[in-house]
Design a protein around this motif. Structure first.
Motif, PDB file in Angstrom:
ATOM      1  N   GLY A 147      14.109 -15.177  31.179  1.00  0.00           N
ATOM      2  CA  GLY A 147      13.603 -14.600  32.104  1.00  0.00           C
ATOM      3  C   GLY A 147      14.413 -14.205  33.451  1.00  0.00           C
ATOM      4  N   VAL A 148      15.756 -15.538  32.882  1.00  0.00           N
ATOM      5  CA  VAL A 148      16.861 -15.594  34.417  1.00  0.00           C
ATOM      6  C   VAL A 148      16.870 -13.851  34.120  1.00  0.00           C
ATOM      7  CG1 VAL A 148      18.959 -16.355  34.848  1.00  0.00           C
ATOM      8  CG2 VAL A 148      17.597 -17.547  33.718  1.00  0.00           C
ATOM      9  N   LEU A 149      17.751 -13.363  32.856  1.00  0.00           N
ATOM     10  CA  LEU A 149      18.646 -11.677  33.032  1.00  0.00           C
ATOM     11  C   LEU A 149      17.751 -11.383  33.558  1.00  0.00           C
ATOM     12  CD1 LEU A 149      20.882 -12.104  30.168  1.00  0.00           C
ATOM     13  CD2 LEU A 149      21.073 -12.755  32.303  1.00  0.00           C
ATOM     14  N   ARG A 150      16.271 -11.299  34.083  1.00  0.00           N
ATOM     15  CA  ARG A 150      15.567 -10.257  33.758  1.00  0.00           C
ATOM     16  C   ARG A 150      15.473 -10.641  36.033  1.00  0.00           C
ATOM     17  NH1 ARG A 150      10.161 -10.920  30.248  1.00  0.00           N
ATOM     18  NH2 ARG A 150      11.193  -9.072  27.979  1.00  0.00           N
ATOM     19  N   GLY A 151      15.432 -11.288  35.504  1.00  0.00           N
ATOM     20  CA  GLY A 151      14.583 -11.795  37.687  1.00  0.00           C
ATOM     21  C   GLY A 151      16.806 -11.354  38.170  1.00  0.00           C
ATOM     22  N   THR A 157      21.349  -7.127  28.830  1.00  0.00           N
ATOM     23  CA  THR A 157      21.981  -7.764  27.540  1.00  0.00           C
ATOM     24  C   THR A 157      21.238  -8.303  26.503  1.00  0.00           C
ATOM     25  OG1 THR A 157      23.029  -8.591  29.726  1.00  0.00           O
ATOM     26  CG2 THR A 157      22.146 -10.410  27.856  1.00  0.00           C
ATOM     27  N   PRO A 158      18.950  -8.816  27.394  1.00  0.00           N
ATOM     28  CA  PRO A 158      17.952  -9.360  26.687  1.00  0.00           C
ATOM     29  C   PRO A 158      17.985  -8.066  25.448  1.00  0.00           C
ATOM     30  CG  PRO A 158      17.508  -9.841  29.245  1.00  0.00           C
ATOM     31  CD  PRO A 158      18.970  -8.835  28.824  1.00  0.00           C
ATOM     32  N   LEU A 159      18.031  -7.606  25.395  1.00  0.00           N
ATOM     33  CA  LEU A 159      17.973  -6.159  24.789  1.00  0.00           C
ATOM     34  C   LEU A 159      19.161  -6.441  23.087  1.00  0.00           C
ATOM     35  CD1 LEU A 159      16.611  -3.395  23.138  1.00  0.00           C
ATOM     36  CD2 LEU A 159      18.249  -2.592  24.534  1.00  0.00           C
ATOM     37  N   ALA A 160      20.236  -6.501  23.706  1.00  0.00           N
ATOM     38  CA  ALA A 160      21.813  -6.077  23.281  1.00  0.00           C
ATOM     39  C   ALA A 160      21.413  -7.554  21.864  1.00  0.00           C
ATOM     40  CB  ALA A 160      22.963  -6.285  23.722  1.00  0.00           C
ATOM     41  N   LEU A 204      25.548 -19.251  26.511  1.00  0.00           N
ATOM     42  CA  LEU A 204      26.524 -19.165  27.337  1.00  0.00           C
ATOM     43  C   LEU A 204      27.347 -17.450  28.498  1.00  0.00           C
ATOM     44  CD1 LEU A 204      30.080 -19.163  26.817  1.00  0.00           C
ATOM     45  CD2 LEU A 204      29.443 -16.886  25.496  1.00  0.00           C
ATOM     46  N   VAL A 205      26.031 -16.736  28.524  1.00  0.00           N
ATOM     47  CA  VAL A 205      25.908 -15.143  29.622  1.00  0.00           C
ATOM     48  C   VAL A 205      25.423 -16.076  31.298  1.00  0.00           C
ATOM     49  CG1 VAL A 205      24.536 -13.758  30.119  1.00  0.00           C
ATOM     50  CG2 VAL A 205      25.868 -13.403  28.342  1.00  0.00           C
ATOM     51  N   VAL A 206      24.556 -17.085  30.619  1.00  0.00           N
ATOM     52  CA  VAL A 206      23.933 -17.868  32.101  1.00  0.00           C
ATOM     53  C   VAL A 206      25.182 -18.951  32.674  1.00  0.00           C
ATOM     54  CG1 VAL A 206      22.092 -19.414  33.328  1.00  0.00           C
ATOM     55  CG2 VAL A 206      21.158 -18.019  31.586  1.00  0.00           C
ATOM     56  N   VAL A 207      25.441 -19.497  31.655  1.00  0.00           N
ATOM     57  CA  VAL A 207      27.280 -20.387  31.962  1.00  0.00           C
ATOM     58  C   VAL A 207      27.735 -19.875  33.398  1.00  0.00           C
ATOM     59  CG1 VAL A 207      28.656 -22.206  31.391  1.00  0.00           C
ATOM     60  CG2 VAL A 207      26.131 -22.698  30.384  1.00  0.00           C
ATOM     61  N   ARG A 208      28.430 -18.716  32.187  1.00  0.00           N
ATOM     62  CA  ARG A 208      29.208 -18.011  32.938  1.00  0.00           C
ATOM     63  C   ARG A 208      29.255 -17.225  34.350  1.00  0.00           C
ATOM     64  NH1 ARG A 208      31.343 -13.696  28.304  1.00  0.00           N
ATOM     65  NH2 ARG A 208      33.102 -15.760  26.788  1.00  0.00           N
ATOM     66  N   ALA A 209      27.937 -16.873  34.392  1.00  0.00           N
ATOM     67  CA  ALA A 209      26.925 -17.112  36.301  1.00  0.00           C
ATOM     68  C   ALA A 209      27.039 -17.755  36.556  1.00  0.00           C
ATOM     69  CB  ALA A 209      25.649 -15.874  35.306  1.00  0.00           C
ATOM     70  N   ALA A 210      26.674 -19.138  36.527  1.00  0.00           N
ATOM     71  CA  ALA A 210      26.645 -19.980  37.244  1.00  0.00           C
ATOM     72  C   ALA A 210      27.815 -20.886  37.272  1.00  0.00           C
ATOM     73  CB  ALA A 210      26.214 -21.270  35.992  1.00  0.00           C
ATOM     74  N   ARG A 211      28.808 -20.498  36.560  1.00  0.00           N
ATOM     75  CA  ARG A 211      30.178 -20.725  36.960  1.00  0.00           C
ATOM     76  C   ARG A 211      30.800 -19.825  38.027  1.00  0.00           C
ATOM     77  NH1 ARG A 211      32.723 -23.484  30.986  1.00  0.00           N
ATOM     78  NH2 ARG A 211      31.269 -25.267  31.367  1.00  0.00           N
ATOM     79  N   ARG A 212      30.784 -18.738  38.028  1.00  0.00           N
ATOM     80  CA  ARG A 212      30.803 -17.279  38.453  1.00  0.00           C
ATOM     81  C   ARG A 212      30.695 -17.653  40.137  1.00  0.00           C
ATOM     82  NH1 ARG A 212      30.830 -13.965  35.408  1.00  0.00           N
ATOM     83  NH2 ARG A 212      28.552 -12.928  36.138  1.00  0.00           N
ATOM     84  N   HIS A 213      29.528 -18.011  40.602  1.00  0.00           N
ATOM     85  CA  HIS A 213      28.858 -18.592  41.505  1.00  0.00           C
ATOM     86  C   HIS A 213      28.551 -19.651  41.965  1.00  0.00           C
ATOM     87  CE1 HIS A 213      27.991 -14.094  41.116  1.00  0.00           C
ATOM     88  NE2 HIS A 213      27.623 -14.082  40.193  1.00  0.00           N
ATOM     89  N   GLY A 214      28.731 -20.591  41.078  1.00  0.00           N
ATOM     90  CA  GLY A 214      29.857 -21.786  42.298  1.00  0.00           C
ATOM     91  C   GLY A 214      27.789 -22.545  41.699  1.00  0.00           C
ATOM     92  N   ALA A 215      27.210 -22.607  40.693  1.00  0.00           N
ATOM     93  CA  ALA A 215      25.910 -22.614  40.397  1.00  0.00           C
ATOM     94  C   ALA A 215      25.859 -24.232  39.623  1.00  0.00           C
ATOM     95  CB  ALA A 215      25.102 -22.078  40.150  1.00  0.00           C
ATOM     96  N   PRO A 216      24.743 -25.637  39.734  1.00  0.00           N
ATOM     97  CA  PRO A 216      25.526 -25.890  39.337  1.00  0.00           C
ATOM     98  C   PRO A 216      24.384 -26.102  38.289  1.00  0.00           C
ATOM     99  CG  PRO A 216      23.627 -26.280  41.416  1.00  0.00           C
ATOM    100  CD  PRO A 216      24.268 -25.498  41.399  1.00  0.00           C
ATOM    101  N   LEU A 217      24.684 -26.735  37.294  1.00  0.00           N
ATOM    102  CA  LEU A 217      24.451 -25.946  35.222  1.00  0.00           C
ATOM    103  C   LEU A 217      23.782 -27.879  35.416  1.00  0.00           C
ATOM    104  CD1 LEU A 217      27.899 -24.861  34.203  1.00  0.00           C
ATOM    105  CD2 LEU A 217      25.119 -23.681  34.107  1.00  0.00           C
ATOM    106  N   ARG A 218      24.094 -28.522  35.805  1.00  0.00           N
ATOM    107  CA  ARG A 218      22.899 -29.685  35.240  1.00  0.00           C
ATOM    108  C   ARG A 218      21.331 -30.014  35.653  1.00  0.00           C
ATOM    109  NH1 ARG A 218      21.497 -32.702  39.707  1.00  0.00           N
ATOM    110  NH2 ARG A 218      22.534 -32.524  42.063  1.00  0.00           N
ATOM    111  N   PRO A 219      20.560 -30.758  34.864  1.00  0.00           N
ATOM    112  CA  PRO A 219      19.165 -30.658  35.457  1.00  0.00           C
ATOM    113  C   PRO A 219      18.912 -31.102  36.313  1.00  0.00           C
ATOM    114  CG  PRO A 219      19.607 -32.358  33.741  1.00  0.00           C
ATOM    115  CD  PRO A 219      20.518 -31.868  34.280  1.00  0.00           C
TER     116      PRO A 219
END
Length: 449
Positions: A147-151, A157-160, A204-219
């Motif tokens: 859902g994150v990647l589709r958004g 990436t989901p296909l791969a 891994l894909v989402v974490v990399r995107a979060a770090r690249r754009h400064g998004a928090p990873l904690r809940p």
């Protein structure tokens, strides 16, 4: 502009379709592997799969709801907020998956015994299900991350990951079931390991995107709660759709006039519904594109653009439905022979498939509008519409069963009343303005660490 928007729909829909098709194709491979163990093991796999797919299917809102919320933030130009919203969805998947895992492992035996099968079938079903439930958390994480990647307008990436994960699944099944000698337990273990690998890649894909754009990873507890509340209407919607399919099968069973006719009708119905579901993947791929594009467009505050895109995607749904309907009608005389040697099933399948073929354009519009309204975050209306549709459909299909009207009549009721009612309630909503809510709606702001 028109060509660019058509290309965007194709860019999102084609990989989504291939990812949707990959799953059932590899499930068939799993069935073929387990099938060589014996009929009891294959039947046990069938029972376990129904239970597991129902549990996971009710959580599909993790993909749909996350797609809509992430796309809205993206459209509003808040990429960091989009990824943070997606992270909340993944944490919600972990929380729900943990609960479902515990309940599933504990209740695996009682759940398989509900089907009333013999111990020869129930024992392998319980073995498979108890192990398979250990993969619930990665399965739900995969839904949320998809859902994150589709958004974020990424369906490649989901296909791969879907293709790679399922190849790993088949390979592990082949090794664990036979050379290692774990039998049906090996099939379940192989699937769990493949799901863990796939979920790890997604994270891994989402974490990399979060770090690249400064998004928090904690809940973020308020964010996770908001995602959960937003998912409740979509769960209700899913329940009404599944109830419609279940009551249809129940009506087929009641309508039969004898054991032989019941076997023929149920076998034909199963084949027809399998083909209907496969064709639905084509149409649902456009609905996935609709979710992503609608959410982004409304997030950007573009009401006129949303209207134009909706009209264009409806046309795509109609055209796709005409094409799938024509293909189904043309191939209906030969499809039965691919699945069964029973002449009675082959003969009955033809008129049923012709009814299904006529309904394909309606299904195309229904799936697209469903995707549009999900993308708009209009889950409450979809839940109410699902209940209305079910209330309208159940008396009709049960009346067909009571009169022993036959399988063709039941399929006419399914296509005309169930799908027709869905079409009416969705068109009614689309023509109004209540669903065109623009901007980003958040329950509580995240605190930046």
């Amino acid at each position: 502009m028109t060509d660019a928007r058509d290309r965007e729909i194709v860019r999102l829909a084609v990989p989504a379709f291939l990812a949707l098709v990959a799953e059932p194709l590899f499930l068939l491979a799993d069935a073929a592997i387990v099938g060589h163990l014996g009929v009891a093991q294959l039947a046990g796999l069938g029972i376990a799969a129904v239970v597991l797919q129902t549990a996971v299917g009710l959580c599909v809102f993790l993909a749909y709801g996350t797609t809509a919320s992430v796309a809205r933030h993206l459209g509003a130009g808040d990429l960091r907020g989009a990824i943070a919203q997606g992270v909340d969805g993944i944490w919600l998947a972990v929380a729900i998956g943990s609960v479902v895992t515990v309940l599933g492992v504990v209740l695996a035996g009682p759940l398989t015994h509900l089907f009333g099968a013999s111990p020869e079938v129930t024992d392998p079903a319980t073995t498979y299900l108890r192990i398979a439930f250990l993969g619930t958390v990665p399965l739900l994480v995969m839904l949320a991350a998809t859902g994150v990647l589709r958004g974020l307008q990424d369906t490649r990436t989901p296909l791969a990951v879907a293709v790679g994960g399922n190849v790993v699944n088949v390979g592990l099944n082949l090794v664990l079931v036979y050379p290692v000698g774990l039998g049906i337990a090996g099939s379940a273990l192989g699937s769990v390991l493949a799901q863990l690998v796939s979920a790890a890649v997604f994270v891994l894909v989402v974490v990399r995107a979060a770090r690249r754009h400064g998004a928090p990873l904690r809940p973020d507890v308020p964010g996770v709660r908001a995602a959960g509340r937003a998912g409740v209407p979509l769960v209700v919607r899913t329940l009404t759709l599944r109830a419609g399919l279940l009551v249809t099968t129940y009506a087929v069973t009641l309508a039969a006039t004898g054991p032989r006719q019941q076997a023929v009708d149920l076998a034909t119905h199963q084949l027809a519904m399998s083909l209907w579901t496969f064709l639905a993947f084509v149409l649902d791929a456009i609905a996935i594109a609709a979710q992503a594009i609608t959410g982004r467009s409304l997030g950007a505050g573009d009401v006129a653009g949303t209207r134009e895109l909706t009209a264009r995607m409806i046309r795509w749904g109609v055209v796709s439905g005409v094409v799938t309907g024509a293909l189904l009608a043309v191939t209906s005389p030969v499809l039965g022979g691919l699945f069964t040697d029973d002449a009675a099933v082959q003969d009955l399948l033809v008129p049923v498939l012709l009814v299904a073929a006529l309904a394909q354009p309606v299904a195309g519009v229904v799936f697209v509008l469903d995707g549009v309204l999900i993308g708009a975050g209009d889950g409450r209306y979809l839940a109410k519409a699902g209940v209305v549709t079910l209330v309208a459909y159940v008396p009709v299909v049960l009346a067909c069963a009571a009169r022993s009207a036959g399988l063709v009549a039941i399929w006419v009721a399914f296509c005309a009343v169930f799908m027709g009612a869905r079409l009416l309630v969705l068109l009614h909503r689309e023509r109004g303005d209540a669903w065109l809510v623009t901007g980003v709606v958040t329950a509580a702001p995240r605190v930046t660490p």
